[in-house]
Design a protein around this motif. Structure first.
Motif, short mmCIF file in Angstrom:
data_model
loop_
_atom_site.label_atom_id
_atom_site.label_comp_id
_atom_site.label_asym_id
_atom_site.label_seq_id
_atom_site.Cartn_x
_atom_site.Cartn_y
_atom_site.Cartn_z
N VAL A 65 0.85 -1.20 0.00
CA VAL A 65 0.00 0.00 0.00
C VAL A 65 0.88 1.25 0.00
CG1 VAL A 65 -1.94 -1.14 1.16
CG2 VAL A 65 -0.23 0.03 2.52
N ALA A 66 0.33 2.35 -0.54
CA ALA A 66 1.11 3.58 -0.60
C ALA A 66 0.20 4.79 -0.41
CB ALA A 66 1.83 3.69 -1.95
N VAL A 67 0.73 5.79 0.30
CA VAL A 67 0.03 7.08 0.47
C VAL A 67 1.01 8.19 0.06
CG1 VAL A 67 -1.78 6.51 2.14
CG2 VAL A 67 0.55 6.89 2.95
N PRO A 68 1.28 8.33 -1.24
CA PRO A 68 2.25 9.33 -1.68
C PRO A 68 1.82 10.75 -1.37
CG PRO A 68 1.10 8.34 -3.55
CD PRO A 68 0.75 7.53 -2.35
N HIS A 69 0.51 11.00 -1.43
CA HIS A 69 0.00 12.32 -1.04
C HIS A 69 -1.41 12.18 -0.49
CE1 HIS A 69 -2.49 12.66 -4.69
NE2 HIS A 69 -1.43 12.38 -5.42
N GLN A 70 -1.94 13.27 0.04
CA GLN A 70 -3.21 13.26 0.77
C GLN A 70 -4.39 12.74 -0.07
OE1 GLN A 70 -4.71 16.86 3.07
NE2 GLN A 70 -6.01 16.96 1.27
N GLY A 96 1.98 15.62 -5.77
CA GLY A 96 0.90 15.81 -4.81
C GLY A 96 0.82 17.21 -4.21
N ARG A 97 -0.41 17.64 -3.94
CA ARG A 97 -0.65 18.95 -3.31
C ARG A 97 -0.18 18.93 -1.86
NH1 ARG A 97 -5.33 21.01 -1.00
NH2 ARG A 97 -6.35 19.04 -1.44
N VAL A 98 -0.45 17.82 -1.15
CA VAL A 98 0.05 17.63 0.22
C VAL A 98 0.82 16.31 0.23
CG1 VAL A 98 -0.53 17.47 2.68
CG2 VAL A 98 -1.98 18.84 1.16
N PRO A 99 2.14 16.33 -0.11
CA PRO A 99 2.92 15.09 -0.17
C PRO A 99 3.02 14.43 1.20
CG PRO A 99 4.15 16.97 -1.06
CD PRO A 99 2.94 17.51 -0.39
N ILE A 100 3.05 13.09 1.21
CA ILE A 100 3.19 12.36 2.48
C ILE A 100 4.48 11.55 2.49
CG2 ILE A 100 2.15 10.70 4.07
CD1 ILE A 100 -0.61 11.57 3.02
N THR A 101 4.54 10.48 1.69
CA THR A 101 5.78 9.69 1.64
C THR A 101 5.94 9.03 0.29
OG1 THR A 101 7.04 7.84 2.57
CG2 THR A 101 4.65 7.71 2.76
N SER A 102 7.19 8.96 -0.19
CA SER A 102 7.48 8.33 -1.48
C SER A 102 7.76 6.84 -1.32
CB SER A 102 8.68 9.00 -2.13
OG SER A 102 9.81 8.89 -1.29
N LEU A 103 7.71 6.34 -0.07
CA LEU A 103 7.96 4.91 0.16
C LEU A 103 6.65 4.14 0.29
CD1 LEU A 103 10.85 4.91 2.80
CD2 LEU A 103 11.00 4.16 0.44
N PRO A 104 6.47 3.08 -0.51
CA PRO A 104 5.31 2.21 -0.29
C PRO A 104 5.55 1.29 0.90
CG PRO A 104 6.57 1.49 -2.21
CD PRO A 104 7.28 2.69 -1.65
N PHE A 105 4.47 0.63 1.37
CA PHE A 105 4.56 -0.25 2.54
C PHE A 105 4.06 -1.65 2.19
CE2 PHE A 105 3.71 4.05 3.99
CZ PHE A 105 4.62 4.25 5.02
N VAL A 106 4.71 -2.66 2.73
CA VAL A 106 4.18 -4.02 2.68
C VAL A 106 3.21 -4.17 3.85
CG1 VAL A 106 4.71 -6.47 2.94
CG2 VAL A 106 6.20 -5.02 1.57
N ILE A 123 7.53 -1.11 -10.33
CA ILE A 123 6.40 -0.28 -10.77
C ILE A 123 5.82 0.51 -9.61
CG2 ILE A 123 4.06 -0.30 -11.72
CD1 ILE A 123 4.93 -2.84 -13.32
N ILE A 124 5.58 -0.15 -8.47
CA ILE A 124 4.96 0.55 -7.32
C ILE A 124 5.93 1.60 -6.77
CG2 ILE A 124 5.63 -1.17 -5.56
CD1 ILE A 124 2.33 0.80 -5.56
N ALA A 125 7.24 1.30 -6.80
CA ALA A 125 8.22 2.28 -6.30
C ALA A 125 8.24 3.52 -7.19
CB ALA A 125 9.62 1.64 -6.26
N GLN A 126 8.26 3.32 -8.51
CA GLN A 126 8.27 4.45 -9.45
C GLN A 126 6.97 5.23 -9.39
OE1 GLN A 126 9.26 2.72 -13.28
NE2 GLN A 126 11.12 1.78 -12.44
N MET A 127 5.86 4.50 -9.31
CA MET A 127 4.54 5.12 -9.26
C MET A 127 4.40 5.99 -8.01
SD MET A 127 0.94 3.04 -9.18
CE MET A 127 1.21 2.14 -10.70
N THR A 128 4.82 5.47 -6.87
CA THR A 128 4.71 6.21 -5.61
C THR A 128 5.57 7.47 -5.65
OG1 THR A 128 4.38 4.10 -4.48
CG2 THR A 128 4.80 5.99 -3.09
#
Length: 267
Positions: free
Chosen positions: A205-210, A238-248, A226-231
């Motif tokens: 799962v990933a939350v790159p921005h709000q 993103g308008r409110v960036p959160i993290t560029s790292l996805p999570f397992v 793909i998920i790393a590049q996409m995130t």
């Protein structure tokens, strides 16, 4: 002919003329400020940015600016109560670097979430929301546990509609209802458990921005790339960036994915 800073200042003076507001112009920084006379709480506006928007969109850009600044100032000057507004309290995900205090210097209420993210709590006001601080909690006689419990209950009640995209046999689901709590749906454990139960590969799962939650069923090495590049791409945009790292997501825990596919050990 390009509009000058002083010409735009004159336009802003007309927009924000109110007896209870004070306006000022910091010439060397090209910053225009609107604040309440009594509390000195206010909003700073970068004039070059306003000129750029004005040249693209004309008066509509100034109308939008006036609305957002007025809403922000109104919010600062209102006494908001939590009791009776329980259904309007939601969690919001922010980066660990996000400020821990409000602009007025009051500590915001937050809970640690992952190594990359924290959970803040918001009172939804319709067109905007206010992050809840410790002063609000004390005045209402609420505990942090109660606030957390109510907000998590509310986020679980939000609908989750996703758009699916399959790339190189990996399935990607995008949750983006644009209600301000898109990324907050990562806190809906029952949803993640359902996705985990249906996943063929590893659930990431990933939350790159709000404004988005990405859930991926990663079935091969290419999927991790793909998920790393996409995130990273979503994070940058993103308008409110959160993290560029996805999570397992495994055993109800979120662990950041640091290793790209080419470095992952073969099964």
């Amino acid at each position: 002919m390009k509009m000058t800073t002083l010409q735009m200042k004159k336009k802003l003076d007309e927009l924000f003329q109110r007896e209870d507001w004070r306006v000022s112009f910091i010439r060397d920084k090209d910053v225009y400020r609107v604040e309440w006379k009594d509390t000195k709480q206010g909003v700073s506006i970068r004039i070059p940015n306003v000129i750029a928007k004005y040249e693209q969109r004309g008066e509509a850009a100034l109308d939008e600016l006036q609305f957002h600044v007025t809403e922000s100032l109104k919010m600062m000057n209102q006494q908001h109560h939590l009791t009776g507004k329980e259904k309007h309290i939601f969690p919001v995900i922010r980066a660990t670097s996000f400020p821990k205090k409000s602009k007025a210097g009051i500590k915001l209420v937050y809970t640690e979430h992952t190594a990359e993210t924290n959970i803040y709590y918001a009172l939804d006001l319709g067109s905007t929301y206010q992050l809840i601080d410790e002063k609000m909690l004390q005045e209402q006689g609420w505990t942090k546990d109660r606030l957390k419990e109510i907000s998590l209950f509310n986020v679980r009640s939000l609908p989750i509609d996703s758009k699916k995209d399959t790339v190189a046999e990996n399935d990607f689901y995008f949750v983006s209802p644009q209600d301000g709590y898109d990324a907050s749906r990562i806190l809906n454990e029952s949803f993640l458990e359902e996705m985990k139960a249906n996943a063929v590969g590893e659930l990431v799962v990933a939350v790159p921005h709000q404004d988005v939650l990405i859930v991926a069923d990663i079935k091969n090495e290419t999927g991790y790339d793909i998920i790393a590049q996409m995130t990273m791409k979503f994070f940058a945009e993103g308008r409110v960036p959160i993290t560029s790292l996805p999570f397992v997501y495994d055993e109800k825990k979120l662990e950041p994915v640091f290793i790209l596919a080419k470095n992952r050990p073969k099964e």
